[in-house]
Design an enzyme around this catalytic site. Sequence first.
Site, short mmCIF file in Angstrom:
data_model
loop_
_atom_site.label_atom_id
_atom_site.label_comp_id
_atom_site.label_asym_id
_atom_site.label_seq_id
_atom_site.Cartn_x
_atom_site.Cartn_y
_atom_site.Cartn_z
N LYS A 77 43.94 112.18 37.09
CA LYS A 77 44.42 112.59 38.43
C LYS A 77 45.47 113.81 38.13
CE LYS A 77 46.88 110.81 42.49
NZ LYS A 77 47.77 109.71 43.16
N SER A 152 45.91 108.12 47.60
CA SER A 152 45.88 109.42 47.18
C SER A 152 45.16 109.91 45.99
CB SER A 152 47.34 109.98 46.89
OG SER A 152 47.96 109.26 45.97
N SER A 176 47.83 103.95 46.35
CA SER A 176 46.97 104.91 45.89
C SER A 176 46.03 104.78 44.92
CB SER A 176 47.95 106.43 45.83
OG SER A 176 48.38 106.55 46.84
#
Lengths: 461, 64
Positions: A77, A152, A176
């Site tokens: 990420k 997210s 997330s």
Amino acid sequence: MSEPIFYKSIDELKRMYEEKSISPLEVTEDFLKRIKKYNNKLNAFLEIYNDDAINYARALDHSKSHNPLFGIPVGLKDLVDIENKITTAGSKILENNMATKNSKITQDFLDNQSIILGKTNLVEFAFGTLGINSNTNTCRNPWDIKRVPGGSSSGSAVAVSAGLATFAIGTDTGGSIRMPASLCGITGFKPSYGIVSRRGVMDLSWSMDHVGPMARSAKDCLNIMKVIGGYDPRDKYSIKLEDNHFNEEAITNRNEIRLGLPKNYFFEEVNEEIKINVMKSVDKLSNMGYQIEEIDLPFVAEGRKINIAVLLPEAISVHSEYIKDYKSYTKTVLNRIIGGLGVSSEEYLTASRAMSSFNYQMNRKMNNIDALITPTVPVIAPLISESSSPNTYESNSMGRFTGVFNLTGQPSISVPCGFTENNLPIGMMLTGKINNDNKLLNIAIDWQSETEFHTKKPLLN
Amino acid sequence: MNKPISQKQVFKSLLDQKGITLSEQDFNEAYLSYRNFRKTYSELMKENFRDFEPRQRTFGEINE
């Protein structure tokens, strides 16, 4: 039927390497070809390290190693630092933010000779639940590209779901990792607070941030935790578990394991298909031999509220150096940050003490329970076209359940447990006792040994 | 006697302090978030957590 390379598990790839039936270079080339084919449509990766990955894999072809993640392709990420690579956090403000050193987990992967394919897409600064990011082009749910993937850690979920990486890393401050895992039909694990070092991973909220693996199975998550779980003296929030905490331990005593089914909150205002599939899964677990007990959590509805009340002033503090550039923020994220302006120190400390009170009550309830079973999210993935406003019902309610366990810091995993009539994945969330991560992972592995939901793949064409 | 300041005015003043100017639509949307968060804090402030220190997650042995 044998899986294609891009859907093989960590153990399967390792076996193939040992048998020399495939090489790291061949695997890497396969993944990069697949990323080239699908990433324009799915927007899972923000940056692809094509040449680096090829060169690295080529060098591995001449190595022999017993490292647990040797030659395994991973997406990180884009909050996770890699030395001399940009960490954008999905934001225009950080588009030139060059990391000067590796995060602790990046170093873990390099030490293990994993192949870092690139940086995955995310909600700007990790501050959102649907996966919307107008800066980076929103990721698309591989199961229905008109729908959000969840956030997210949207790109990480999409990459794993679509076979663009064997596994990926996400972060989880209010859900997330688990929310996008649920919406994209994969397994996402939020470890106990402090188990995975956050050194070199951009903060959103010091008290609520967790880092964890996203993969196609709980077994893969366990294999990843063997590498990234563990004490880091340079992360002030890091905690020490016993050596070799993470091990596959077959569950031989299901009838001694107590799974708590909350009476309150987690089945209220939940999409009917989600409720039905999670309750079918509860029946399945009961038929497998687990003890299912209804558990009363009268305080639990306060959890998400307290999670946000602690998280928000911390996020505002993190963003104090960026907010002067407010015009460069996406509307959704700016809305969340400035909505939290004016929190006093007394309010923040009250929220922090409310957190302790809540956690004390949850600890008491978890005394006689090994894990809780709940839906991961209460809503089905909405359409991207209906998700541009920051205050949609789905945006505000998506993290209702997950955020509770960021507050408590308990280990919590989302595993696939069914599909809607429109073939959208449904996730079930299992949440264990704090610092008892291995037991939870092994329960999830056991669930997946008798179900096939986690083996299903989206049809990408 | 001065008129009491509305919550919207308070929010506007917080934005002004940060040098943030928004369109009317964006302001109204952000104000909705602000109002929800204010409600949360005001509810929490009514409660009593005197037995607890901030941000604790483990408590030793607890018997129900």
